[in-house]
Write a protein that holds these residues in place. Structure first.
Motif, PDB file in Angstrom:
ATOM      1  N   ALA A  65     -16.195   2.197  20.294  1.00  0.00           N
ATOM      2  CA  ALA A  65     -16.845   1.843  18.829  1.00  0.00           C
ATOM      3  C   ALA A  65     -18.190   0.629  19.083  1.00  0.00           C
ATOM      4  O   ALA A  65     -18.160  -0.348  19.581  1.00  0.00           O
ATOM      5  N   PRO A  66     -19.037   1.065  18.405  1.00  0.00           N
ATOM      6  CA  PRO A  66     -20.318  -0.048  18.501  1.00  0.00           C
ATOM      7  C   PRO A  66     -20.049  -1.013  17.586  1.00  0.00           C
ATOM      8  O   PRO A  66     -19.241  -0.955  16.427  1.00  0.00           O
ATOM      9  N   VAL A  67     -20.041  -2.207  17.956  1.00  0.00           N
ATOM     10  CA  VAL A  67     -19.732  -3.541  17.546  1.00  0.00           C
ATOM     11  C   VAL A  67     -20.892  -4.432  16.824  1.00  0.00           C
ATOM     12  O   VAL A  67     -20.767  -5.172  16.146  1.00  0.00           O
ATOM     13  N   ALA A  68     -22.070  -4.317  17.687  1.00  0.00           N
ATOM     14  CA  ALA A  68     -22.933  -5.311  17.465  1.00  0.00           C
ATOM     15  C   ALA A  68     -24.402  -4.954  18.275  1.00  0.00           C
ATOM     16  O   ALA A  68     -24.397  -4.235  19.205  1.00  0.00           O
ATOM     17  N   GLY A 106     -26.021   8.650  15.645  1.00  0.00           N
ATOM     18  CA  GLY A 106     -24.986   8.601  14.650  1.00  0.00           C
ATOM     19  C   GLY A 106     -25.205   7.066  13.535  1.00  0.00           C
ATOM     20  O   GLY A 106     -24.857   6.945  12.679  1.00  0.00           O
ATOM     21  N   LEU A 107     -25.992   6.025  14.238  1.00  0.00           N
ATOM     22  CA  LEU A 107     -26.175   4.791  13.545  1.00  0.00           C
ATOM     23  C   LEU A 107     -27.363   4.651  12.572  1.00  0.00           C
ATOM     24  O   LEU A 107     -27.967   3.734  12.385  1.00  0.00           O
ATOM     25  N   GLY A 108     -28.009   6.251  12.689  1.00  0.00           N
ATOM     26  CA  GLY A 108     -29.178   6.166  11.926  1.00  0.00           C
ATOM     27  C   GLY A 108     -30.481   6.158  12.463  1.00  0.00           C
ATOM     28  O   GLY A 108     -31.559   5.943  11.939  1.00  0.00           O
ATOM     29  N   LEU A 109     -30.398   6.213  13.757  1.00  0.00           N
ATOM     30  CA  LEU A 109     -31.685   5.943  14.481  1.00  0.00           C
ATOM     31  C   LEU A 109     -32.290   7.119  15.007  1.00  0.00           C
ATOM     32  O   LEU A 109     -31.598   8.175  15.301  1.00  0.00           O
ATOM     33  N   THR A 124     -27.880   0.436  26.781  1.00  0.00           N
ATOM     34  CA  THR A 124     -26.334   0.257  26.956  1.00  0.00           C
ATOM     35  C   THR A 124     -26.116  -1.256  27.480  1.00  0.00           C
ATOM     36  O   THR A 124     -27.136  -1.676  28.298  1.00  0.00           O
ATOM     37  N   ALA A 125     -24.996  -1.805  27.495  1.00  0.00           N
ATOM     38  CA  ALA A 125     -24.569  -3.142  27.927  1.00  0.00           C
ATOM     39  C   ALA A 125     -24.657  -3.177  29.380  1.00  0.00           C
ATOM     40  O   ALA A 125     -25.157  -4.234  29.966  1.00  0.00           O
ATOM     41  N   LEU A 136     -26.913  -1.988  22.711  1.00  0.00           N
ATOM     42  CA  LEU A 136     -25.730  -2.037  21.656  1.00  0.00           C
ATOM     43  C   LEU A 136     -24.288  -2.095  22.465  1.00  0.00           C
ATOM     44  O   LEU A 136     -24.064  -1.378  23.466  1.00  0.00           O
ATOM     45  N   ASP A 137     -23.741  -2.984  21.805  1.00  0.00           N
ATOM     46  CA  ASP A 137     -22.383  -3.478  22.443  1.00  0.00           C
ATOM     47  C   ASP A 137     -21.296  -2.553  21.784  1.00  0.00           C
ATOM     48  O   ASP A 137     -21.241  -2.364  20.740  1.00  0.00           O
TER      49      ASP A 137
END
Length: 353
Positions: free
Chosen positions: A231-234, A273-276, A305-306, A323-324
Motif C-alpha cells: 500500500a502506498p503511504v506517502a 493508479g495514483l493518477g500519474l 522506489t524507496a 513513493l513509500d
C-alpha cells in the motif's frame, strides 16, 4: 569498457527474465544444466539435514523470509512489517541480511543511516530506515546473528535467508509475486527458481503479494497460503526527506518513473493508479544508479522506489521523489503468525528455565 559490459549484462539479464516468465521455447536447451543444478541443490539440502554440514541456531526464535525465484517479490516490505509488528508487542527484533550489492571490509556490519549503500547494500539500508530496529549485514549469517544478540535482540528476522541453511530457523515464510508467479516452474538456468517448487511443502507459509494464492500455479504445494498487498503511504522528497500525503499531489502529474527492482512494471502501474502519467525507466534489480540516470532532458518530477532512493540520496535534487509503501498482510496471516509467535515464545521460555 566496464560501462559497456555492465549494459550488456543488464540487457542479458532482462532478456533472460522475460524468457523465464514467458516460457520461451529455447530454454529447453538448458534442461540438462537444470538437472545438474537440481541435483546439487538436493545434495546440499541433504548435507544440512544429516549433519554433514553444521547448522548454527542462535538460541532465540529465527523467522526466515525468502523466495524461490530470482528477482523481487515484495519480501523486504514484509520484513519491515514483521519487525514493526514484533516491536509493538514488546519484542526486541533484529534483521539479518546478506547485503547483496554491498561490500564491507569488516563483518558483521551494523547498519546505520550513515552507512554508505556501497558498503551495506540497498535493502539493508532501506530496512534500517523503515523498520527502526537493528540491522546487521554479514555473508555468514550465523556470525551476524551473534552480533544481533549482542545488540539485545530476542527474535531475529533473516531477510532473503531461505537458501542460507547454515543458520537454524524456526519459521520459514516464502513470498511470491502474485502477478509473475513462479514463471515457467523450472530451476536455474532453465527457469527462475532457486529451488524446486516441492520446497514449498516444507516451508511454514507462502505469502502471495498482490493476488490470491489460488491464482498462482504451484502455490498449492504450500500447506498454509496467505495474501498481502503493498500500500502506498506517502511521497518523500529526496532532497530533504520530507514526507507528504498522497493527496494532493506535491508535484506535476506527468513524471518519470524510475525502478531498479525485480518487477518494475508493478511500480509503474502503482504510480498510474495514483493518477500519474508515467514515462517508465526500468532498471535491473539492485542497479547502481549514477547522476546521469536521473537526467531526462526536462524538469519533470522523477519518482522512484524507496529501495532506489537510498542509492540516489547523495546526488538527488528537488525533482526527485520516492513513493513509500508498506506491506499489508491479510487478516488470516496476522492471526496465523500471532499463533506461531505464541508457540515460539513458549518454547524459548521453556528452554531458558
Amino acid at each position: 569498457m566496464k560501462h559497456y559490459w555492465d549494459r550488456f549484462s543488464e540487457r542479458f539479464g532482462e532478456a533472460l527474465l522475460a524468457a523465464w516468465y514467458n516460457d520461451a521455447a529455447w530454454l529447453g536447451m538448458l534442461r540438462p544444466l537444470e538437472a545438474l543444478y537440481r541435483r546439487q541443490v538436493a545434495r546440499r539440502l541433504a548435507d544440512f539435514q544429516t549433519g554433514k554440514r553444521p547448522v548454527h541456531h542462535p538460541g532465540v526464535p529465527v523467522v526466515v523470509v525468502g523466495n524461490l525465484t530470482l528477482g523481487g517479490t515484495g519480501k523486504s516490505p514484509l520484513v519491515a512489517w514483521l519487525a514493526r509488528y514484533l516491536a509493538e508487542r514488546g519484542y526486541r527484533p533484529g534483521i539479518l541480511s546478506r547485503g547483496y550489492g554491498g561490500e564491507s571490509a569488516d563483518y558483521p556490519l551494523r547498519v546505520s543511516a550513515q552507512t554508505p549503500v556501497e558498503v551495506c547494500g540497498d535493502e539493508p539500508l532501506m530496512l534500517s530506515a523503515q523498520a527502526g530496529v537493528p540491522v546487521v549485514v554479514d555473508p555468514k549469517r550465523a556470525r551476524g546473528a551473534e552480533r544481533l544478540l549482542d545488540e539485545g535482540c530476542d527474535i531475529l528476522i533473516s531477510d532473503d535467508g531461505l537458501q542460507h541453511l547454515a543458520l537454524g530457523r524456526d519459521l520459514e515464510l516464502v513470498v511470491v509475486d502474485g502477478q509473475r508467479g513462479f514463471g515457467n516452474g523450472r530451476c536455474l538456468p532453465a527457469g527462475p527458481l532457486r529451488e524446486p517448487l516441492s520446497r514449498l511443502e516444507s516451508v511454514d507459509a507462502l505469502v502471495v503479494n498482490g493476488a490470491d494464492s489460488s491464482d498462482v500455479t504451484g502455490a498449492e504445494a504450500a500447506t498454509h497460503r496467505f495474501s498481502m498487498t503493498l500500500a502506498p503511504v506517502a511521497w518523500r522528497r529526496l532532497s530533504d526527506d520530507e514526507r507528504l500525503p498522497l493527496s494532493p499531489l506535491p508535484f506535476d502529474r506527468q513524471v518519470h518513473g524510475l525502478a531498479g527492482i525485480g518487477n518494475p512494471p508493478r511500480f509503474f502501474a502503482t504510480l498510474e493508479g495514483l493518477g500519474l502519467g508515467v514515462t517508465p525507466h526500468p532498471k535491473p534489480d539492485h542497479h547502481r544508479f549514477t547522476p546521469q540516470d536521473l537526467q531526462f532532458g526536462d524538469e519533470a518530477p522523477v519518482v522512484m522506489t524507496a529501495k532506489d532512493a537510498v542509492k540516489c540520496r547523495g546526488f538527488a535534487d528537488a525533482r526527485c521523489w520516492a513513493l513509500d509503501v508498506e506491506a499489508r498482510p491479510s487478516a488470516g496471516f496476522i492471526e496465523w503468525f500471532a499463533t506461531q509467535l505464541d508457540a515460539l515464545t513458549r518454547v524459548a521460555q521453556g528452554e531458558r528455565q
